[in-house]
Design a protein around this motif. Structure first.
Motif, mmCIF file in Angstrom:
data_model
loop_
_atom_site.group_PDB
_atom_site.id
_atom_site.type_symbol
_atom_site.label_atom_id
_atom_site.label_comp_id
_atom_site.label_asym_id
_atom_site.label_seq_id
_atom_site.Cartn_x
_atom_site.Cartn_y
_atom_site.Cartn_z
ATOM 1 N N ASN A 226 15.327 -15.644 -92.332
ATOM 2 C CA ASN A 226 14.584 -14.426 -92.327
ATOM 3 C C ASN A 226 13.341 -14.897 -93.179
ATOM 4 O O ASN A 226 13.216 -15.210 -94.276
ATOM 5 C CB ASN A 226 15.338 -13.579 -93.629
ATOM 6 N N THR A 227 12.281 -15.127 -92.281
ATOM 7 C CA THR A 227 11.095 -15.610 -92.708
ATOM 8 C C THR A 227 9.909 -15.164 -91.886
ATOM 9 O O THR A 227 10.152 -14.167 -90.981
ATOM 10 C CB THR A 227 11.166 -17.103 -92.569
ATOM 11 N N THR A 228 8.514 -15.214 -92.252
ATOM 12 C CA THR A 228 7.711 -14.799 -91.721
ATOM 13 C C THR A 228 7.425 -15.392 -90.160
ATOM 14 O O THR A 228 7.211 -16.785 -90.181
ATOM 15 C CB THR A 228 6.238 -15.039 -92.418
ATOM 16 N N ALA A 229 7.369 -14.678 -89.041
ATOM 17 C CA ALA A 229 7.273 -15.440 -87.706
ATOM 18 C C ALA A 229 5.930 -16.223 -87.528
ATOM 19 O O ALA A 229 6.002 -17.214 -86.730
ATOM 20 C CB ALA A 229 7.393 -14.279 -86.547
ATOM 21 N N VAL A 230 4.941 -15.952 -88.263
ATOM 22 C CA VAL A 230 3.642 -16.646 -88.076
ATOM 23 C C VAL A 230 3.804 -18.168 -88.624
ATOM 24 O O VAL A 230 3.065 -19.049 -88.052
ATOM 25 C CB VAL A 230 2.421 -16.008 -88.914
ATOM 26 N N PHE A 231 4.592 -18.377 -89.700
ATOM 27 C CA PHE A 231 4.930 -19.669 -89.830
ATOM 28 C C PHE A 231 5.595 -20.532 -88.802
ATOM 29 O O PHE A 231 5.132 -21.738 -88.780
ATOM 30 C CB PHE A 231 6.006 -19.931 -91.038
ATOM 31 N N HIS A 232 6.141 -19.887 -88.053
ATOM 32 C CA HIS A 232 6.754 -20.525 -86.743
ATOM 33 C C HIS A 232 6.204 -20.336 -85.513
ATOM 34 O O HIS A 232 7.040 -20.235 -84.483
ATOM 35 C CB HIS A 232 8.371 -20.485 -86.952
ATOM 36 N N ALA A 233 5.173 -20.128 -85.427
ATOM 37 C CA ALA A 233 4.555 -19.526 -84.111
ATOM 38 C C ALA A 233 4.702 -20.532 -82.859
ATOM 39 O O ALA A 233 4.915 -19.981 -81.642
ATOM 40 C CB ALA A 233 2.879 -19.464 -84.260
ATOM 41 N N SER A 234 4.671 -21.732 -83.121
ATOM 42 C CA SER A 234 4.905 -22.609 -81.969
ATOM 43 C C SER A 234 6.570 -22.635 -81.545
ATOM 44 O O SER A 234 6.679 -22.993 -80.295
ATOM 45 C CB SER A 234 4.728 -24.345 -82.332
ATOM 46 N N LEU A 235 7.246 -22.200 -82.332
ATOM 47 C CA LEU A 235 8.699 -22.144 -82.062
ATOM 48 C C LEU A 235 9.022 -20.649 -81.545
ATOM 49 O O LEU A 235 9.801 -20.513 -80.654
ATOM 50 C CB LEU A 235 9.699 -22.623 -83.196
ATOM 51 N N VAL A 236 8.210 -19.601 -81.947
ATOM 52 C CA VAL A 236 8.689 -18.327 -81.848
ATOM 53 C C VAL A 236 7.377 -17.615 -81.404
ATOM 54 O O VAL A 236 6.736 -16.842 -82.168
ATOM 55 C CB VAL A 236 9.537 -17.604 -82.674
ATOM 56 N N PRO A 237 6.710 -17.524 -80.310
ATOM 57 C CA PRO A 237 5.310 -17.072 -80.035
ATOM 58 C C PRO A 237 5.724 -15.330 -80.022
ATOM 59 O O PRO A 237 4.627 -14.733 -80.044
ATOM 60 C CB PRO A 237 5.127 -17.563 -78.699
ATOM 61 N N GLU A 238 6.637 -15.166 -79.864
ATOM 62 C CA GLU A 238 6.828 -13.510 -79.978
ATOM 63 C C GLU A 238 6.736 -12.967 -81.152
ATOM 64 O O GLU A 238 6.229 -11.796 -81.220
ATOM 65 C CB GLU A 238 8.446 -13.278 -79.434
ATOM 66 N N GLY A 239 7.039 -14.021 -82.044
ATOM 67 C CA GLY A 239 6.559 -13.150 -83.431
ATOM 68 C C GLY A 239 5.334 -13.063 -83.715
ATOM 69 O O GLY A 239 4.779 -11.880 -84.427
ATOM 70 N N VAL A 240 4.240 -13.716 -83.299
ATOM 71 C CA VAL A 240 2.875 -13.740 -83.243
ATOM 72 C C VAL A 240 2.420 -12.527 -82.564
ATOM 73 O O VAL A 240 1.589 -11.386 -82.785
ATOM 74 C CB VAL A 240 2.130 -14.793 -82.874
ATOM 75 N N ALA A 241 3.101 -12.093 -81.411
ATOM 76 C CA ALA A 241 2.569 -10.940 -80.528
ATOM 77 C C ALA A 241 3.319 -9.825 -81.172
ATOM 78 O O ALA A 241 2.373 -8.660 -81.172
ATOM 79 C CB ALA A 241 3.516 -11.010 -79.216
ATOM 80 N N MET A 242 4.232 -9.684 -81.864
ATOM 81 C CA MET A 242 4.701 -8.708 -82.658
ATOM 82 C C MET A 242 3.892 -8.167 -83.912
ATOM 83 O O MET A 242 3.270 -7.247 -84.215
ATOM 84 C CB MET A 242 5.908 -8.710 -83.322
ATOM 85 N N THR A 243 3.250 -9.276 -84.363
ATOM 86 C CA THR A 243 2.403 -9.143 -85.673
ATOM 87 C C THR A 243 1.107 -8.528 -85.071
ATOM 88 O O THR A 243 0.511 -7.681 -85.668
ATOM 89 C CB THR A 243 1.891 -10.424 -86.190
ATOM 90 N N LEU A 244 0.619 -9.039 -83.835
ATOM 91 C CA LEU A 244 -0.753 -8.379 -83.497
ATOM 92 C C LEU A 244 -0.649 -7.220 -83.151
ATOM 93 O O LEU A 244 -1.259 -6.136 -83.051
ATOM 94 C CB LEU A 244 -1.237 -9.501 -82.307
ATOM 95 N N ALA A 245 0.747 -6.865 -82.470
ATOM 96 C CA ALA A 245 0.887 -5.337 -81.826
ATOM 97 C C ALA A 245 1.060 -4.205 -82.890
ATOM 98 O O ALA A 245 0.659 -3.229 -82.436
ATOM 99 C CB ALA A 245 2.065 -5.264 -81.141
#
Length: 66
Positions: A19-38
């Motif tokens: 349970n962490t911020t997806a932006v910290f792990h953008a290289s592993l989980v690019p979907e997290g950055v997409a959700m943040t931008l959306a």
């Protein structure tokens, strides 16, 4: 565990859920950055409303705020 190491621990199977911020792990989980931008507010739409209101005031009309 340091927050920047959680992504690697999850990938290596040391932990099952993170349970962490997806932006910290953008290289592993690019979907997290997409959700943040959306979920960012539409700044362009707010700017357009302000410009229309400013133009109305400049013409001497009421901007129509309620």
């Amino acid at each position: 565990m340091p927050p920047f190491e959680i992504g690697n621990a999850l990938r290596n199977g040391i932990v099952d859920i993170a349970n962490t911020t997806a932006v910290f792990h953008a290289s592993l989980v690019p979907e997290g950055v997409a959700m943040t931008l959306a979920t960012q507010p539409d700044v362009g739409a707010a700017r357009e409303r302000r410009l229309r209101a400013d133009e109305s005031v400049a013409r001497g009309q009421s901007p129509g705020f309620h």
